[in-house]
Scaffold this motif. Structure first.
Motif, PDB file in Angstrom:
ATOM      1  N   ARG A  87      32.001  51.507 -16.200  1.00  0.00           N
ATOM      2  CA  ARG A  87      31.532  51.710 -17.571  1.00  0.00           C
ATOM      3  C   ARG A  87      32.132  50.691 -18.526  1.00  0.00           C
ATOM      4  N   ALA A  88      33.386  50.366 -18.352  1.00  0.00           N
ATOM      5  CA  ALA A  88      34.048  49.386 -19.209  1.00  0.00           C
ATOM      6  C   ALA A  88      33.397  48.007 -19.021  1.00  0.00           C
ATOM      7  N   LYS A  89      33.018  47.706 -17.771  1.00  0.00           N
ATOM      8  CA  LYS A  89      32.369  46.439 -17.506  1.00  0.00           C
ATOM      9  C   LYS A  89      30.991  46.402 -18.170  1.00  0.00           C
ATOM     10  N   ASP A  90      30.252  47.496 -18.099  1.00  0.00           N
ATOM     11  CA  ASP A  90      28.934  47.577 -18.749  1.00  0.00           C
ATOM     12  C   ASP A  90      29.073  47.477 -20.261  1.00  0.00           C
ATOM     13  N   ASP A  91      30.107  48.129 -20.812  1.00  0.00           N
ATOM     14  CA  ASP A  91      30.334  48.062 -22.259  1.00  0.00           C
ATOM     15  C   ASP A  91      30.651  46.627 -22.702  1.00  0.00           C
ATOM     16  N   ALA A  92      31.446  45.918 -21.914  1.00  0.00           N
ATOM     17  CA  ALA A  92      31.800  44.532 -22.252  1.00  0.00           C
ATOM     18  C   ALA A  92      30.555  43.644 -22.209  1.00  0.00           C
ATOM     19  N   VAL A  93      29.733  43.807 -21.189  1.00  0.00           N
ATOM     20  CA  VAL A  93      28.498  43.018 -21.080  1.00  0.00           C
ATOM     21  C   VAL A  93      27.573  43.350 -22.255  1.00  0.00           C
ATOM     22  N   GLY A  94      27.489  44.625 -22.615  1.00  0.00           N
ATOM     23  CA  GLY A  94      26.658  45.057 -23.746  1.00  0.00           C
ATOM     24  C   GLY A  94      27.131  44.443 -25.063  1.00  0.00           C
ATOM     25  N   ARG A  95      28.459  44.432 -25.260  1.00  0.00           N
ATOM     26  CA  ARG A  95      29.010  43.821 -26.477  1.00  0.00           C
ATOM     27  C   ARG A  95      28.736  42.326 -26.522  1.00  0.00           C
ATOM     28  N   ILE A  96      28.906  41.657 -25.407  1.00  0.00           N
ATOM     29  CA  ILE A  96      28.649  40.214 -25.358  1.00  0.00           C
ATOM     30  C   ILE A  96      27.178  39.937 -25.656  1.00  0.00           C
ATOM     31  N   LEU A  97      26.292  40.699 -25.068  1.00  0.00           N
ATOM     32  CA  LEU A  97      24.861  40.524 -25.345  1.00  0.00           C
ATOM     33  C   LEU A  97      24.553  40.833 -26.813  1.00  0.00           C
ATOM     34  N   SER A  98      25.193  41.828 -27.367  1.00  0.00           N
ATOM     35  CA  SER A  98      24.991  42.172 -28.777  1.00  0.00           C
ATOM     36  C   SER A  98      25.459  41.027 -29.681  1.00  0.00           C
ATOM     37  N   TYR A  99      26.605  40.438 -29.382  1.00  0.00           N
ATOM     38  CA  TYR A  99      27.101  39.293 -30.154  1.00  0.00           C
ATOM     39  C   TYR A  99      26.145  38.106 -30.031  1.00  0.00           C
ATOM     40  N   PHE A 100      25.676  37.887 -28.802  1.00  0.00           N
ATOM     41  CA  PHE A 100      24.759  36.782 -28.552  1.00  0.00           C
ATOM     42  C   PHE A 100      23.458  36.955 -29.356  1.00  0.00           C
ATOM     43  N   VAL A 101      22.922  38.163 -29.365  1.00  0.00           N
ATOM     44  CA  VAL A 101      21.703  38.441 -30.136  1.00  0.00           C
ATOM     45  C   VAL A 101      21.970  38.255 -31.635  1.00  0.00           C
ATOM     46  N   SER A 102      23.117  38.683 -32.111  1.00  0.00           N
ATOM     47  CA  SER A 102      23.473  38.518 -33.526  1.00  0.00           C
ATOM     48  C   SER A 102      23.567  37.039 -33.900  1.00  0.00           C
ATOM     49  N   ILE A 103      24.203  36.252 -33.047  1.00  0.00           N
ATOM     50  CA  ILE A 103      24.349  34.811 -33.311  1.00  0.00           C
ATOM     51  C   ILE A 103      22.975  34.140 -33.315  1.00  0.00           C
ATOM     52  N   LEU A 104      22.130  34.492 -32.345  1.00  0.00           N
ATOM     53  CA  LEU A 104      20.784  33.922 -32.307  1.00  0.00           C
ATOM     54  C   LEU A 104      19.975  34.315 -33.541  1.00  0.00           C
ATOM     55  N   THR A 105      20.124  35.541 -33.992  1.00  0.00           N
ATOM     56  CA  THR A 105      19.413  35.996 -35.192  1.00  0.00           C
ATOM     57  C   THR A 105      19.861  35.197 -36.416  1.00  0.00           C
ATOM     58  N   ILE A 106      21.157  35.003 -36.563  1.00  0.00           N
ATOM     59  CA  ILE A 106      21.684  34.231 -37.690  1.00  0.00           C
ATOM     60  C   ILE A 106      21.179  32.792 -37.623  1.00  0.00           C
ATOM     61  N   CYS A 107      21.206  32.180 -36.438  1.00  0.00           N
ATOM     62  CA  CYS A 107      20.698  30.807 -36.284  1.00  0.00           C
ATOM     63  C   CYS A 107      19.208  30.732 -36.610  1.00  0.00           C
ATOM     64  N   ALA A 108      18.438  31.731 -36.200  1.00  0.00           N
ATOM     65  CA  ALA A 108      16.999  31.739 -36.479  1.00  0.00           C
ATOM     66  C   ALA A 108      16.740  31.861 -37.984  1.00  0.00           C
ATOM     67  N   ILE A 109      17.527  32.681 -38.677  1.00  0.00           N
ATOM     68  CA  ILE A 109      17.368  32.824 -40.128  1.00  0.00           C
ATOM     69  C   ILE A 109      17.693  31.509 -40.823  1.00  0.00           C
ATOM     70  N   VAL A 110      18.802  30.880 -40.422  1.00  0.00           N
ATOM     71  CA  VAL A 110      19.188  29.595 -41.018  1.00  0.00           C
ATOM     72  C   VAL A 110      18.115  28.545 -40.735  1.00  0.00           C
ATOM     73  N   GLY A 111      17.619  28.484 -39.524  1.00  0.00           N
ATOM     74  CA  GLY A 111      16.566  27.534 -39.176  1.00  0.00           C
ATOM     75  C   GLY A 111      15.283  27.792 -39.953  1.00  0.00           C
ATOM     76  N   GLY A 112      14.927  29.050 -40.108  1.00  0.00           N
ATOM     77  CA  GLY A 112      13.739  29.398 -40.882  1.00  0.00           C
ATOM     78  C   GLY A 112      13.882  29.018 -42.344  1.00  0.00           C
ATOM     79  N   LEU A 113      15.044  29.283 -42.931  1.00  0.00           N
ATOM     80  CA  LEU A 113      15.283  28.901 -44.324  1.00  0.00           C
ATOM     81  C   LEU A 113      15.248  27.384 -44.485  1.00  0.00           C
TER      82      LEU A 113
END
Length: 179
Positions: A7-33
C-alpha cells in the motif's frame, strides 16, 4: 488485502503521478497563456502595419506629398527666418502654405490619421513599438514644418487638443514587452 508495504508503494506511485499531472497542468496553462498573448501581440502589430500601409497609400500619400512639397518650395524663405529667429514671420509663412482648400483638407487628413493612430496605440489595439518604428519619424517630419500652423489653430480656436496626437506619436517611446 494488500500488505502495508504494498500500500505504501501504491501511495508513493499515486503521489508521484499526482505531482506529475499537476506539473503538466501548470505547464499547459503557461503555454496556453503564452500562445494567447503572442497571438494578441501579432494582431496589434498587424493593426499597426495596416495603419502604416494606409499612410503610405493614396489618398494620404498625395496629401503628404502636397504639404511637404509646399514646404520645400518655401525652403529658401525659411532658413533666413530661422537664422534671424523671426518665429512670428515663420508662423505667418506656414499659415500661407495652408491657405487654400486643398492644403487645408490635406492637413486635416494627416492630423485625423495621427488622431486615429494614436487612439489605437493608447487603447492597446496597436503595438507601441511597431508604431515607433513605422510612424514616429513621419510625425516628426510633419511637426517640423507644420507645428506653427498647429499652434495657430490652437490659439485661434482655444483648443489645445488640435494636432496633439501628432506630437504624442512623435513622443512615443519603445517599451519593454514580452509580447
Amino acid at each position: 488485502m494488500k500488505p502495508a508495504r504494498g500500500r505504501a508503494k501504491d501511495d508513493a506511485v499515486g503521489r508521484i503521478l499526482s505531482y506529475f499531472v499537476s506539473i503538466l497542468t501548470i505547464c499547459a496553462i503557461v503555454g496556453g497563456l503564452y500562445g494567447y498573448f503572442s497571438s494578441q501581440h501579432d494582431k496589434r502589430v498587424e493593426k499597426t502595419f495596416e495603419f502604416y500601409k494606409t499612410f503610405r497609400t493614396d489618398p494620404l500619400r498625395k496629401d503628404w506629398a502636397l504639404l511637404i512639397s509646399r514646404w520645400n518650395e518655401s525652403a529658401d524663405k525659411v532658413k533666413p527666418l530661422l537664422d534671424q529667429q523671426k518665429y512670428d514671420e515663420l508662423a505667418a509663412l506656414v499659415i500661407t502654405l495652408v491657405s487654400d482648400n486643398s492644403s487645408r483638407e490635406a492637413f486635416g487628413h494627416i492630423v485625423d490619421f495621427f488622431d486615429e493612430f494614436y487612439s489605437c496605440v493608447e487603447n492597446s489595439l496597436c503595438d507601441r513599438n511597431s508604431g515607433v518604428a513605422l510612424l514616429k519619424d513621419s510625425a516628426g517630419e510633419f511637426i517640423g514644418p507644420y507645428g506653427a500652423y498647429i499652434n495657430f489653430l490652437r490659439n485661434k480656436y482655444g483648443d489645445e487638443t488640435i494636432g496633439s496626437s501628432v506630437y504624442k506619436v512623435h513622443s512615443v517611446t519603445k517599451e519593454f514587452s514580452l509580447f
